[in-house]
Scaffold this motif. Structure first.
Motif, mmCIF file in Angstrom:
data_model
loop_
_atom_site.group_PDB
_atom_site.id
_atom_site.type_symbol
_atom_site.label_atom_id
_atom_site.label_comp_id
_atom_site.label_asym_id
_atom_site.label_seq_id
_atom_site.Cartn_x
_atom_site.Cartn_y
_atom_site.Cartn_z
ATOM 1 N N ARG A 81 60.488 71.522 -36.914
ATOM 2 C CA ARG A 81 60.771 72.704 -37.739
ATOM 3 C C ARG A 81 62.063 72.535 -38.561
ATOM 4 O O ARG A 81 62.285 73.271 -39.499
ATOM 5 C CB ARG A 81 60.910 73.955 -36.856
ATOM 6 N N GLY A 82 62.892 71.560 -38.221
ATOM 7 C CA GLY A 82 64.217 71.444 -38.848
ATOM 8 C C GLY A 82 64.245 70.543 -40.072
ATOM 9 O O GLY A 82 63.333 70.570 -40.903
ATOM 10 N N GLU A 83 65.319 69.702 -40.149
ATOM 11 C CA GLU A 83 65.538 68.749 -41.263
ATOM 12 C C GLU A 83 64.294 67.925 -41.545
ATOM 13 O O GLU A 83 64.037 67.489 -42.665
ATOM 14 C CB GLU A 83 66.694 67.808 -40.852
ATOM 15 N N TYR A 84 63.537 67.729 -40.502
ATOM 16 C CA TYR A 84 62.337 66.904 -40.538
ATOM 17 C C TYR A 84 61.382 67.279 -41.669
ATOM 18 O O TYR A 84 60.772 66.428 -42.290
ATOM 19 C CB TYR A 84 61.653 67.099 -39.182
ATOM 20 N N ARG A 85 61.268 68.580 -41.930
ATOM 21 C CA ARG A 85 60.295 69.041 -42.936
ATOM 22 C C ARG A 85 60.577 68.479 -44.316
ATOM 23 O O ARG A 85 59.683 68.074 -45.047
ATOM 24 C CB ARG A 85 60.333 70.569 -43.039
ATOM 25 N N GLU A 86 61.880 68.463 -44.631
ATOM 26 C CA GLU A 86 62.307 67.949 -45.937
ATOM 27 C C GLU A 86 61.983 66.453 -46.041
ATOM 28 O O GLU A 86 61.462 65.991 -47.047
ATOM 29 C CB GLU A 86 63.820 68.148 -46.036
ATOM 30 N N TYR A 87 62.311 65.748 -44.968
ATOM 31 C CA TYR A 87 62.011 64.316 -44.933
ATOM 32 C C TYR A 87 60.502 64.089 -45.051
ATOM 33 O O TYR A 87 60.042 63.227 -45.810
ATOM 34 C CB TYR A 87 62.532 63.690 -43.626
ATOM 35 N N TYR A 88 59.727 64.870 -44.326
ATOM 36 C CA TYR A 88 58.272 64.676 -44.291
ATOM 37 C C TYR A 88 57.674 64.847 -45.687
ATOM 38 O O TYR A 88 56.826 64.063 -46.118
ATOM 39 C CB TYR A 88 57.638 65.673 -43.311
ATOM 40 N N GLU A 89 58.162 65.867 -46.388
ATOM 41 C CA GLU A 89 57.642 66.112 -47.740
ATOM 42 C C GLU A 89 58.010 64.944 -48.658
ATOM 43 O O GLU A 89 57.171 64.454 -49.415
ATOM 44 C CB GLU A 89 58.198 67.451 -48.273
ATOM 45 N N LYS A 90 59.252 64.458 -48.554
ATOM 46 C CA LYS A 90 59.689 63.352 -49.408
ATOM 47 C C LYS A 90 58.880 62.077 -49.104
ATOM 48 O O LYS A 90 58.463 61.357 -49.982
ATOM 49 C CB LYS A 90 61.187 63.101 -49.145
ATOM 50 N N GLN A 91 58.658 61.838 -47.836
ATOM 51 C CA GLN A 91 58.007 60.597 -47.419
ATOM 52 C C GLN A 91 56.491 60.653 -47.576
ATOM 53 O O GLN A 91 55.859 59.659 -47.945
ATOM 54 C CB GLN A 91 58.390 60.293 -45.955
ATOM 55 N N TYR A 92 55.894 61.826 -47.291
ATOM 56 C CA TYR A 92 54.431 61.879 -47.199
ATOM 57 C C TYR A 92 53.756 62.837 -48.172
ATOM 58 O O TYR A 92 52.539 62.773 -48.326
ATOM 59 C CB TYR A 92 54.005 62.264 -45.769
ATOM 60 N N GLY A 93 54.553 63.761 -48.801
ATOM 61 C CA GLY A 93 53.932 64.800 -49.633
ATOM 62 C C GLY A 93 52.973 64.224 -50.655
ATOM 63 O O GLY A 93 51.746 64.453 -50.591
ATOM 64 N N GLU A 94 53.496 63.412 -51.568
ATOM 65 C CA GLU A 94 52.675 62.831 -52.631
ATOM 66 C C GLU A 94 51.643 61.859 -52.051
ATOM 67 O O GLU A 94 50.480 61.839 -52.448
ATOM 68 C CB GLU A 94 53.611 62.130 -53.632
ATOM 69 N N ARG A 95 52.083 61.070 -51.085
ATOM 70 C CA ARG A 95 51.163 60.104 -50.454
ATOM 71 C C ARG A 95 49.919 60.807 -49.913
ATOM 72 O O ARG A 95 48.806 60.337 -50.099
ATOM 73 C CB ARG A 95 51.874 59.426 -49.275
ATOM 74 N N LEU A 96 50.126 61.927 -49.242
ATOM 75 C CA LEU A 96 48.976 62.605 -48.623
ATOM 76 C C LEU A 96 48.108 63.315 -49.664
ATOM 77 O O LEU A 96 46.886 63.374 -49.525
ATOM 78 C CB LEU A 96 49.443 63.593 -47.543
ATOM 79 N N ARG A 97 48.758 63.806 -50.730
ATOM 80 C CA ARG A 97 47.968 64.482 -51.776
ATOM 81 C C ARG A 97 47.040 63.496 -52.483
ATOM 82 O O ARG A 97 46.021 63.879 -53.014
ATOM 83 C CB ARG A 97 48.909 65.177 -52.780
ATOM 84 N N THR A 98 47.412 62.206 -52.483
ATOM 85 C CA THR A 98 46.579 61.209 -53.168
ATOM 86 C C THR A 98 45.915 60.263 -52.155
ATOM 87 O O THR A 98 45.590 59.124 -52.473
ATOM 88 C CB THR A 98 47.442 60.375 -54.140
ATOM 89 N N SER A 99 45.747 60.720 -50.920
ATOM 90 C CA SER A 99 45.222 59.845 -49.869
ATOM 91 C C SER A 99 43.707 59.894 -49.817
ATOM 92 O O SER A 99 43.074 60.755 -50.421
ATOM 93 C CB SER A 99 45.781 60.283 -48.524
ATOM 94 N N GLU A 100 43.134 58.952 -49.051
ATOM 95 C CA GLU A 100 41.687 58.994 -48.826
ATOM 96 C C GLU A 100 41.408 58.902 -47.327
ATOM 97 O O GLU A 100 42.186 58.307 -46.568
ATOM 98 C CB GLU A 100 41.008 57.834 -49.564
ATOM 99 N N ALA A 101 40.273 59.483 -46.927
ATOM 100 C CA ALA A 101 39.892 59.394 -45.521
ATOM 101 C C ALA A 101 39.490 57.945 -45.254
ATOM 102 O O ALA A 101 39.017 57.249 -46.144
ATOM 103 C CB ALA A 101 38.735 60.323 -45.233
ATOM 104 N N VAL A 102 39.711 57.490 -44.034
ATOM 105 C CA VAL A 102 39.379 56.099 -43.723
ATOM 106 C C VAL A 102 38.744 56.041 -42.334
ATOM 107 O O VAL A 102 39.175 56.746 -41.423
ATOM 108 C CB VAL A 102 40.646 55.211 -43.813
ATOM 109 N N ALA A 103 37.698 55.207 -42.218
ATOM 110 C CA ALA A 103 37.060 55.073 -40.902
ATOM 111 C C ALA A 103 37.841 54.060 -40.083
ATOM 112 O O ALA A 103 38.084 52.955 -40.557
ATOM 113 C CB ALA A 103 35.624 54.606 -41.095
ATOM 114 N N VAL A 104 38.263 54.439 -38.885
ATOM 115 C CA VAL A 104 38.953 53.447 -38.027
ATOM 116 C C VAL A 104 38.067 53.108 -36.833
ATOM 117 O O VAL A 104 37.176 53.836 -36.474
ATOM 118 C CB VAL A 104 40.328 53.963 -37.507
#
Ligand code: NAD
Ligand code: TYD
Length: 343
Positions: free
Chosen positions: A320-343
């Protein structure tokens, strides 16, 4: 050796080490010296907080006066240096703190070890200093770090060796592989994927997911540090690995299976820049001292998953803390342009 200064002891491996050492050496006193960055958390040490053998000093390892005060006041015999900026992705976003803490901080501690004539200075290093390897690295192999994090850790190691050779500071170094277990900040892949899966959030897998890491359980890592601290040869480096080389896709599969989650949580996202394909360590040298990892890959991972499943109080607060800001910077755009993958 009786009074230890454990720098970075409020982080993941350091806090597990403190707990481990109190159990193994009832006669030891331990001072945790930690800046409490985003990764430092006194809740990691709450079960030792009232132990009369334990003391906490909030301080920066780059602050020479504060380090000296702590050594003097607590009659320290040895330093075990876990303090570091530890996450590769953050070093790609901004490497400044990595150079300050991992290089300058190491230098400040070595100077203090020299001045106070300490019995031992032990440096916690990483398999990442060898860079991307095509066969298990030997301690004598060249250091070819490829991320700012790894370059800063390698620089720290070089300075440790220089203080041994030039000034006769009694040093040892352990180079550990990817470590898992309780209290790991949920930015590293295992706690990130486990806690996201528990919350039914996407698991951002970098690139093809075929990168290989050697997974080590945290208490095995602590046992190895203890052994080298007490029986390692001065001036030497020891690799510490789990003998569990696995591709990231295999790690993801176990997490999903253990938590009974559907594979469609996994998203293929843009790869990490300069991503090392494989880390691997030759363990002959530490084996010869009498150490071997006790945890299989499956045991290391299932014990870790179970701890996160049972300790949501610990990681939900962090997320809930500082982490949110980091998460958005690190993953925000990446996840918006991501694709599902079969593992
Ligand atoms: P962590 O990020 O969980 O903890 C680091 C700790 O250091 C935190 O408590 C933080 O507050 C403290 N710290 C940071 N900068 C400081 C400073 N300037 N002065 C004082 N304290 C400071 O890290 P971790 O995963 O526990 O790693 C510990 C050590 O082990 C690091 O040196 C890391 O490079 C090494 N290592 C980690 C792994 C791994 O898989 N986590 C593997 C091999 C080696
Ligand atoms: P990490 O836990 O950051 O450790 P390191 O890079 O220091 O080895 O990452 C372990 C592996 O997992 C590495 O190959 C990168 C990959 N990874 C992902 O696929 N997605 C993620 O979100 C993260 C953090 C890591």
């Amino acid at each position: 050796m009786k009074n230890l200064l454990v720098t970075g002891g409020a982080g993941f491996i350091g806090s597990n080490f403190v707990r481990y050492m109190f159990q193994e050496y009832p006669q030891y006193n331990i001072v945790v010296y930690d800046k409490l960055t985003y990764a430092g958390n006194l809740e990691n040490l709450r079960d030792v907080a009232r132990d009369p053998r334990y003391a906490f000093v909030r301080g920066d390892i780059c602050d020479a006066d504060a380090v000296r005060d702590a050594l003097r006041k607590h009659h320290i015999d040895a330093i075990v240096n876990f303090a570091a900026e530890s996450h590769v992705d953050r070093s790609i976003l901004d490497a400044d703190a990595f150079l300050r803490t991992n290089v300058m901080g190491t230098f400040v501690l070595l100077e203090a070890a020299k001045e106070f004539g300490l019995e031992r200075y032990h440096q916690i290093s990483s398999d990442e200093v060898y860079g991307w390897v095509d066969k298990p690295a030997l301690e004598t192999d060249p250091l070819i770090p490829r991320s700012p994090y790894a370059a800063a850790k390698a620089s720290g190691d070089l300075m440790v060796n220089a203080y041994y050779v030039t000034h006769g500071v009694p040093t040892t170094i352990t180079r550990g592989s990817n470590t898992v277990g309780p209290y790991q900040y949920p930015e590293k892949v295992v706690p990130l994927f486990v806690t996201n899966a528990l919350e039914n959030l996407p698991l951002p897998l970098y690139g093809d997911g075929k990168q290989v890491r050697d997974w080590l359980y945290v208490t095995d890592h602590c046992e190895a540090v203890d052994l080298v601290l007490h029986q390692g040869k001065i001036g030497e480096v020891y690799n510490v690995g789990g003998e569990n080389e696995r591709e990231n896709v295999e790690v993801v599969k176990i997490i999903l299976d253990t938590l009974d989650k559907a594979p469609d949580l996994v998203r293929r996202v843009t790869d990490r820049s300069g991503h090392d394909r494989r880390y691997a360590l030759d363990l002959e040298k530490i084996r010869a001292l009498g150490w071997q990892p006790r945890h299989s890959f499956e045991q290391a991972l299932t014990d870790t998953i179970e701890w996160y499943a049972n300790n949501a109080w610990w990681w939900q607060k962090i997320k809930r803390g500082e982490y949110r800001e980091y998460y958005e910077k690190q993953y925000g755009e990446r996840l918006r342009t991501s694709e599902a993958v079969a593992v």
